[in-house]
Scaffold this active site. Structure first.
Site, short mmCIF file in Angstrom:
data_model
loop_
_atom_site.label_atom_id
_atom_site.label_comp_id
_atom_site.label_asym_id
_atom_site.label_seq_id
_atom_site.Cartn_x
_atom_site.Cartn_y
_atom_site.Cartn_z
N ASP A 163 102.93 112.85 -10.31
CA ASP A 163 103.25 113.89 -11.09
C ASP A 163 104.63 114.10 -11.52
O ASP A 163 105.64 113.61 -10.76
CB ASP A 163 102.91 115.23 -9.93
CG ASP A 163 102.81 116.50 -10.63
OD1 ASP A 163 103.55 117.10 -11.26
OD2 ASP A 163 101.75 117.28 -10.32
N THR B 280 100.94 121.24 -14.43
CA THR B 280 100.11 120.35 -13.73
C THR B 280 98.55 120.30 -13.84
O THR B 280 97.92 119.28 -14.12
CB THR B 280 100.37 120.51 -12.16
OG1 THR B 280 101.98 119.97 -12.07
CG2 THR B 280 99.75 119.68 -11.47
N ASP C 87 107.61 114.94 -8.79
CA ASP C 87 107.78 116.14 -9.34
C ASP C 87 108.67 117.08 -8.64
O ASP C 87 109.43 117.83 -9.12
CB ASP C 87 106.49 116.82 -9.48
CG ASP C 87 106.17 118.23 -10.28
OD1 ASP C 87 106.46 118.15 -11.37
OD2 ASP C 87 106.08 119.21 -9.55
N ASP D 285 101.38 113.57 -15.75
CA ASP D 285 100.75 114.81 -16.25
C ASP D 285 101.74 115.37 -17.38
O ASP D 285 101.41 115.97 -18.15
CB ASP D 285 100.47 115.83 -15.29
CG ASP D 285 101.40 116.06 -14.07
OD1 ASP D 285 102.66 115.61 -14.14
OD2 ASP D 285 101.33 117.14 -13.28
N HIS D 286 103.07 115.29 -17.07
CA HIS D 286 104.02 115.83 -17.98
C HIS D 286 105.28 115.18 -17.65
O HIS D 286 105.45 114.44 -16.43
CB HIS D 286 104.13 117.23 -17.96
CG HIS D 286 104.25 117.69 -16.57
ND1 HIS D 286 105.33 117.60 -15.78
CD2 HIS D 286 103.18 118.26 -15.69
CE1 HIS D 286 105.07 118.04 -14.33
NE2 HIS D 286 103.69 118.25 -14.26
N HIS E 17 109.00 121.89 -16.30
CA HIS E 17 108.17 121.50 -17.32
C HIS E 17 107.31 122.72 -17.66
O HIS E 17 107.25 123.48 -17.16
CB HIS E 17 107.33 120.30 -16.83
CG HIS E 17 106.61 120.38 -15.69
ND1 HIS E 17 105.19 121.14 -15.54
CD2 HIS E 17 107.08 120.27 -14.32
CE1 HIS E 17 105.04 121.16 -14.31
NE2 HIS E 17 106.12 120.73 -13.50
#
Ligand code: AMP
Ligand code: ZN
Ligand code: ZN
Length: 424
Positions: A47, A82, A214, A259-260, A361
């Site tokens: 993540d 997410t 993350d 995911d990002h 994010h």
């Protein structure tokens, strides 16, 4: 399962008589027939891992997989959050179609209800079929440790009567309730333990999820030593995973994604919504890198007069008028107004009471900071393949379906984008 009476491994050791036919040596020295394992598919998410984290010099295992496989910068789906993106990867549907349009949602068909990251009512998830459900239907056993939505009895129904029960639906054969307290080491051990099982109850498709990068990125920012430390920790766990697979002689096709990405935020870069419009005119559903809003009854015109004009550091639209490139704005769960902040800026209901910093994010999926990681490593992959510059995470779903030998359901994913990644 392929069991060969005299496998290659046995042939190599025939001189030591470890694999001699029964009867020719004492039972106590008899070895079990060596199983020639077929490759499993492992989908692994880190993540919030930005692809440039690979350049920090702390991820020898990931860098080794990238060097020995195929690495690319992958575009997330919008919004770069997410749950919408994990669901996009396993369904091939962008958030506007999958129904997981945000981490926190409301739904006009369920007035008064709210979706949070803890919601396991299948109603919210049922609009897009995740790959583990398709796999299980086709006899491909799946295990998730973890993945957003994998605790949901997909296709099932939550009863209206109290106490609520969930009837019907499909979960992976093996799944576990997400818990941040389960360490990365325990997650990797869990996957390896699943692969130690006898073939009839051993998964062929597994997911693995790490949240530490993350979390460190949010708390301390993407450029922090804490974020780098989290990259090193997760990389170490991936090293343990690879060592465990080797020890088991288990070939695996690994698809490693994030995911990002992550961008620095600051209390110096805040758009206070109450200074843009009159708080009596709106209700904020979500705020942060973007804000989604609904007008108070009868206040639409007043709100639009303030919201839809050019703003410094953010732009707002009626949901149906968002630029096409976001592929976002038709689903009933998206509130009527959507405001996107310039990357690094945060939209808040009011001006911050005290200074803050850190990472976040949710911004424009084309922002360099929001790009996601993609690494494919394993015997199925053609390492000469180069992914197109702007490939999107929904294109991972048809790749996974091909790896598993199952028919992909119709989705936003384009099988052609990564078609050349798999050897013929
Ligand atoms: P975000 O708020 O978009 O940064 O979401 C990241 C957080 O999602 C992680 O720190 C986890 O706490 C949470 N999360 C990840 N997977 C799950 C899951 N399967 N169920 C519930 N929460 C999750
Ligand atoms: Zn995330
Ligand atoms: Zn996050």
């Amino acid at each position: 399962m392929v069991l060969r009476p005299l496998s290659l491994a046995c042939l190599a050791f025939l001189a030591l008589s470890a694999c001699a036919p029964a009867g020719q040596r004492p039972a106590s020295t008899m070895a079990a027939p060596v199983e020639q394992r077929q490759p499993v598919t492992i989908l692994l998410s880190i993540d919030g891992f930005r692809p440039d984290y690979l350049k920090r010099g702390v991820s020898p295992n990931l860098n080794g997989l990238a060097a020995g496989g195929v690495e690319a910068s992958m575009r997330a789906s919008f919004p770069t959050k997410t749950f919408p993106n994990h669901w996009a990867i396993v369904t091939g549907d962008r958030p506007d179609r999958s129904g997981i349009v945000a981490n926190n949602m409301e739904d006009s068909s369920r007035p008064g209800e709210k979706f949070t990251m803890a919601t396991d009512d299948p109603y919210w998830w049922n609009e897009a079929e995740p790959i583990w459900v398709t796999a299980e239907k086709t006899g491909v056993r799946a295990a998730t440790l973890f993945w957003p939505g994998s605790n949901v009895a997909w296709g099932g129904t939550k009863t209206a009567d109290w106490p609520h029960r969930i009837t019907g639906g499909t979960r992976p054969s093996d799944w576990a309730q997400f818990n941040e307290a389960i360490s990365g080491e325990q997650r990797v051990n869990g996957v390896l333990d699943l692969l130690r099982r006898p073939t009839n109850i051993r998964p062929r498709f597994l997911t693995l999820y790490f949240d530490a990068v993350d979390t460190a990125g949010h708390e301390n920012g993407p450029d922090s030593s804490e974020a780098t430390q989290a990259v090193a920790e997760v990389d170490g766990q991936i090293g343990r995973l690879m060592a465990g697979l080797k020890e088991l002689d288990q070939p695996a096709n690994l698809v490693i994604v994030s995911d990002h990405g992550m961008a620095q935020k600051s209390s110096e870069r805040v758009v206070a919504m109450d200074r843009v419009a009159n708080p009596a005119d709106y209700r904020i559903v979500e705020s942060g890198p973007y804000a989604s809003l609904a007008a108070q009854p009868g206040r639409e015109t007043a709100l639009e007069a303030r919201l839809l004009k050019p703003q410094p550091h953010m732009q707002c639209w009626r949901k149906g008028e968002m630029p096409n490139r976001f592929h976002y704005g038709t689903h009933r769960r998206i509130p009527p107004y959507f405001c996107l902040a310039q990357t690094g800026w945060i939209i808040q209901p009011t001006a911050p009471a005290k200074p803050f910093a850190g990472g976040d994010h949710g911004w424009d999926d084309r922002a360099p900071e929001m790009q996601a990681l993609f690494i494919a490593y394993g015997p199925a992959f053609d390492t000469r393949f180069r992914a197109p510059a702007d490939f999107t995470n929904v294109d991972v779903y048809p790749l996974l379906a091909r790896l598993l030998g199952i028919a992909a359901v119709a989705s936003d994913g384009d099988a052609a984008v990564l078609a050349g990644l798999i050897k013929n």
